[in-house]
Design a protein around this motif. Structure first.
Motif, short mmCIF file in Angstrom:
data_model
loop_
_atom_site.label_atom_id
_atom_site.label_comp_id
_atom_site.label_asym_id
_atom_site.label_seq_id
_atom_site.Cartn_x
_atom_site.Cartn_y
_atom_site.Cartn_z
N ARG A 27 -8.91 -13.45 3.79
CA ARG A 27 -8.94 -12.11 3.18
C ARG A 27 -9.68 -12.14 1.86
NH1 ARG A 27 -3.79 -8.47 4.00
NH2 ARG A 27 -4.86 -7.53 2.27
N ASP A 40 -2.58 -5.03 6.39
CA ASP A 40 -1.74 -6.21 6.46
C ASP A 40 -0.59 -5.96 7.43
OD1 ASP A 40 -0.63 -8.69 5.86
OD2 ASP A 40 0.51 -7.90 4.17
N ALA A 46 -4.25 -9.65 9.91
CA ALA A 46 -4.88 -8.68 9.02
C ALA A 46 -5.97 -7.95 9.79
CB ALA A 46 -5.49 -9.38 7.79
#
Length: 123
Positions: A27, A40, A46
């Protein structure tokens, strides 16, 4: 954040999933290099938000096995040289320097997990 349902089109690429054994590092890398935003899902997945904020175009999967040799995901850039710098600054490794091809230029990089992607720009 609620995920907006996108319209699907028959026989088109609908979603890209990248292996991300270290979800936080992945991320951080994609946020820093490309400005991506994520949905999330409790630290176990994700979703990569679409550029317009409506829906998702892919995801980071901590259960996947990263590495080159699979399908090559290509991103587009309006400024390829600036994108090379952003990838390096974010901790990515340039695996093939920018080169010309009919219609533009491109380069390949590996993210911190080892996934190889490409970036191209038109001529």
């Amino acid at each position: 954040m609620a995920v907006t349902k996108q319209a699907q089109t028959h026989h088109t690429i609908d979603y890209i999933e990248l292996a991300a054994p270290d979800l936080g590092a992945a991320r951080d890398f994609y946020s820093a290099a490309f400005g991506w935003e994520f949905n999330d899902y409790g630290g176990e997945y994700a979703g990569i938000r679409a550029a317009d904020g409506e829906g998702e175009v892919g995801g980071l999967n901590p259960d996947g096995a990263p590495g080159p040799g699979g399908a090559l995901v290509l991103l587009y850039s309006d400024d390829l040289d600036a994108t090379v710098a952003a990838v390096r600054d974010a901790g990515g490794e340039i695996s093939r320097d920018p080169y010309e091809f009919p219609g533009g230029r491109r380069f390949y990089f590996r993210d911190p997990a080892g996934n190889e992607l490409g970036v191209w720009t038109s001529a």
